[in-house]
Design a protein around this motif. Structure first.
Motif, short mmCIF file in Angstrom:
data_model
loop_
_atom_site.label_atom_id
_atom_site.label_comp_id
_atom_site.label_asym_id
_atom_site.label_seq_id
_atom_site.Cartn_x
_atom_site.Cartn_y
_atom_site.Cartn_z
N GLY A 39 0.82 -1.22 0.00
CA GLY A 39 0.00 0.00 0.00
C GLY A 39 0.85 1.26 0.00
O GLY A 39 2.04 1.23 0.31
N GLY A 40 0.24 2.35 -0.40
CA GLY A 40 0.88 3.66 -0.29
C GLY A 40 1.86 4.00 -1.40
O GLY A 40 2.55 5.00 -1.32
N VAL A 41 1.95 3.16 -2.44
CA VAL A 41 2.91 3.47 -3.51
C VAL A 41 2.27 4.33 -4.61
O VAL A 41 2.95 4.76 -5.54
CB VAL A 41 3.53 2.20 -4.14
CG1 VAL A 41 4.34 1.43 -3.12
CG2 VAL A 41 2.47 1.31 -4.77
N GLY A 42 0.95 4.54 -4.51
CA GLY A 42 0.29 5.40 -5.50
C GLY A 42 -0.54 4.64 -6.53
O GLY A 42 -0.79 5.14 -7.63
N LYS A 43 -1.00 3.46 -6.13
CA LYS A 43 -1.80 2.64 -7.04
C LYS A 43 -3.11 3.34 -7.43
O LYS A 43 -3.45 3.39 -8.62
CB LYS A 43 -2.06 1.30 -6.35
CG LYS A 43 -3.12 0.43 -6.95
CD LYS A 43 -3.37 -0.75 -6.05
CE LYS A 43 -3.75 -0.36 -4.65
NZ LYS A 43 -4.99 0.46 -4.53
N SER A 44 -3.80 3.90 -6.45
CA SER A 44 -5.06 4.58 -6.77
C SER A 44 -4.79 5.82 -7.61
O SER A 44 -5.56 6.15 -8.52
CB SER A 44 -5.81 4.98 -5.50
OG SER A 44 -6.04 3.85 -4.71
N LEU A 45 -3.70 6.49 -7.31
CA LEU A 45 -3.34 7.66 -8.10
C LEU A 45 -3.11 7.27 -9.56
O LEU A 45 -3.62 7.94 -10.48
CB LEU A 45 -2.07 8.32 -7.54
CG LEU A 45 -1.57 9.45 -8.42
CD1 LEU A 45 -2.34 10.72 -8.15
CD2 LEU A 45 -0.10 9.67 -8.29
N SER A 72 -9.99 5.36 -2.25
CA SER A 72 -9.60 6.78 -2.35
C SER A 72 -10.04 7.39 -3.68
O SER A 72 -9.86 8.59 -3.90
CB SER A 72 -8.10 6.95 -2.13
OG SER A 72 -7.38 5.89 -2.70
N ASN A 199 6.11 5.03 -9.43
CA ASN A 199 5.61 6.30 -8.91
C ASN A 199 6.64 6.86 -7.92
O ASN A 199 7.43 6.12 -7.36
CB ASN A 199 4.26 6.07 -8.22
CG ASN A 199 3.64 7.38 -7.76
OD1 ASN A 199 3.84 8.42 -8.37
ND2 ASN A 199 2.88 7.34 -6.67
N PRO A 236 6.88 11.54 -11.30
CA PRO A 236 7.61 12.28 -10.26
C PRO A 236 6.73 12.55 -9.03
O PRO A 236 5.49 12.48 -9.12
CB PRO A 236 7.94 13.61 -10.96
CG PRO A 236 6.85 13.78 -11.98
CD PRO A 236 6.46 12.40 -12.43
N ILE A 237 7.36 12.85 -7.93
CA ILE A 237 6.61 13.39 -6.79
C ILE A 237 6.31 14.83 -7.15
O ILE A 237 7.22 15.60 -7.46
CB ILE A 237 7.45 13.36 -5.48
CG1 ILE A 237 7.79 11.91 -5.11
CG2 ILE A 237 6.70 14.05 -4.34
CD1 ILE A 237 8.71 11.80 -3.90
N ASP A 238 5.04 15.17 -7.18
CA ASP A 238 4.65 16.50 -7.61
C ASP A 238 3.60 17.03 -6.65
O ASP A 238 2.50 16.48 -6.54
CB ASP A 238 4.08 16.39 -9.04
CG ASP A 238 3.63 17.73 -9.60
OD1 ASP A 238 3.65 18.72 -8.83
OD2 ASP A 238 3.26 17.78 -10.79
N ILE A 241 0.07 17.21 -7.71
CA ILE A 241 -0.73 15.98 -7.72
C ILE A 241 -1.43 15.83 -6.37
O ILE A 241 -2.64 15.59 -6.29
CB ILE A 241 0.15 14.72 -7.99
CG1 ILE A 241 0.71 14.76 -9.42
CG2 ILE A 241 -0.64 13.44 -7.76
CD1 ILE A 241 1.53 13.54 -9.81
N ALA A 242 -0.63 15.95 -5.28
CA ALA A 242 -1.19 15.77 -3.94
C ALA A 242 -2.30 16.79 -3.69
O ALA A 242 -3.37 16.46 -3.15
CB ALA A 242 -0.09 15.90 -2.91
N CYS A 245 -5.43 15.89 -5.72
CA CYS A 245 -6.09 14.71 -5.13
C CYS A 245 -6.91 15.14 -3.92
O CYS A 245 -8.05 14.73 -3.75
CB CYS A 245 -5.06 13.67 -4.68
SG CYS A 245 -4.37 12.70 -6.00
#
Ligand code: ADP
Length: 273
Positions: A39-45, A72, A199, A236-238, A241-242, A245
């Motif tokens: 979890g938490g790797v950005g699958k839903s994203l 999410s 991700n 990228p970490i952007d 995006i956060a 979301c």
């Protein structure tokens, strides 16, 4: 290890083309699951961004949120209405741009209500999201799987006719190790892997623009080589995006890095026509 139930699944029964269990969603042209080992790797994203990229390309898209205990997707798309039923089917809610979404959160009284269900109940709900939702005509249904290789992903892989799986990972060694388990699962169940998406690959310094590898050098090429799969994208970490979301405005994001994944989906659709 794969549970014995696998032996009874359509894919392994040996009666291809003569299956007694009819496909209840004949107007859904292609089904793709988005999977992660942890979890938490950005699958839903990734599910959300893939949906946005494919919708922007003019395709009819749906998202089945099979992550029942950690949904999410509705929040990402700013959806807080309750889904209704009609003609014995559950009607998915459409996002602002017309992506059809079904998630357990759209059936709960409050979005923060906890779902405390045992495996068989979760499996039953996921199956219903496939059979009892009025998906209508779709070019592609994206299925956001819960993390891992347990009951719920197994249910999806055995009860929904998947055209492929997109596996999501992040650069940490731990995530990379666990992603191999996810890949082994797809192999054992004979489901094609569309490719891997990394991700949180890197970030750009907001002051000088320098590229920063937060998690050190990525080992992703080791996996793509070992498993002979495509690296579809490095996201990228952007902070944008956060922010989007959290605000429920993921559709406003200018998705630039998913062209290869989008092209692969378009190829699947073309091959099916
Ligand atoms: P998972 O489904 O793997 O548990 P999510 O996709 O729900 O993880 O990601 C959790 C949150 O982390 C997202 O809602 C988003 O706010 C944030 N996030 C994920 N990937 C990124 C990214 N590349 N840049 C910025 N924020 C991200």
């Amino acid at each position: 290890m794969v549970s014995k139930e696998l032996d009874k699944s359509c894919k392994n029964c040996g009666d291809e083309g003569d299956c007694p269990e009819e496909n209840p969603q004949k107007d859904v042209k292609c089904c793709l699951a988005v999977m992660s080992g942890k979890g938490g790797v950005g699958k839903s994203l990734v599910t959300g961004l893939m949906a946005v990229a494919l919708k922007n390309a003019g395709l009819k898209i749906g998202i089945l949120d099979a992550d029942l205990t950690g949904p999410s997707i509705p929040k990402m798309f700013g959806i807080n209405k309750k889904a209704k039923s009609g003609d014995g089917k559950i009607i998915p809610i459409e996002s602002l741009n017309g992506i059809k979404i079904m998630s357990l959160n759209l059936l709960l009284d409050r979005e923060d209500d906890a779902v405390i269900w045992r495996g068989p109940v979760i499996a039953g709900a996921i199956k219903q999201f496939w059979t009892d939702v009025a998906w209508g005509e779709l070019d592609c249904l994206l299925i956001d799987l819960p993390p891992g290789t347990a009951d719920a992903p197994l249910t999806v892989m055995q009860s929904i006719p998947l055209d492929g799986v997109i596996v999501v990972s992040s650069p940490q060694d731990l995530a990379v190790m666990i992603v191999k388990k996810a890949l082994q699962m797809t192999r054992k169940l004979n489901i094609p892997t569309l490719g891997l998406i990394e991700n949180m690959s890197y970030a750009h310094c907001p002051k000088c623009g320098e590229k920063i590898d937060f998690f050190g050098e990525s080992n992703i090429s080791e996996i793509t080589k070992d498993y002979k799969i495509d690296l579809l994208a490095e996201i990228p970490i952007d902070p944008q995006i956060a922010k989007l979301c959290d605000e429920g405005k993921i559709e406003d994001y200018d998705v630039k890095f998913l062209d290869k994944a989008k092209n692969n989906v378009e190829k699947i659709l073309k091959d099916k026509n």
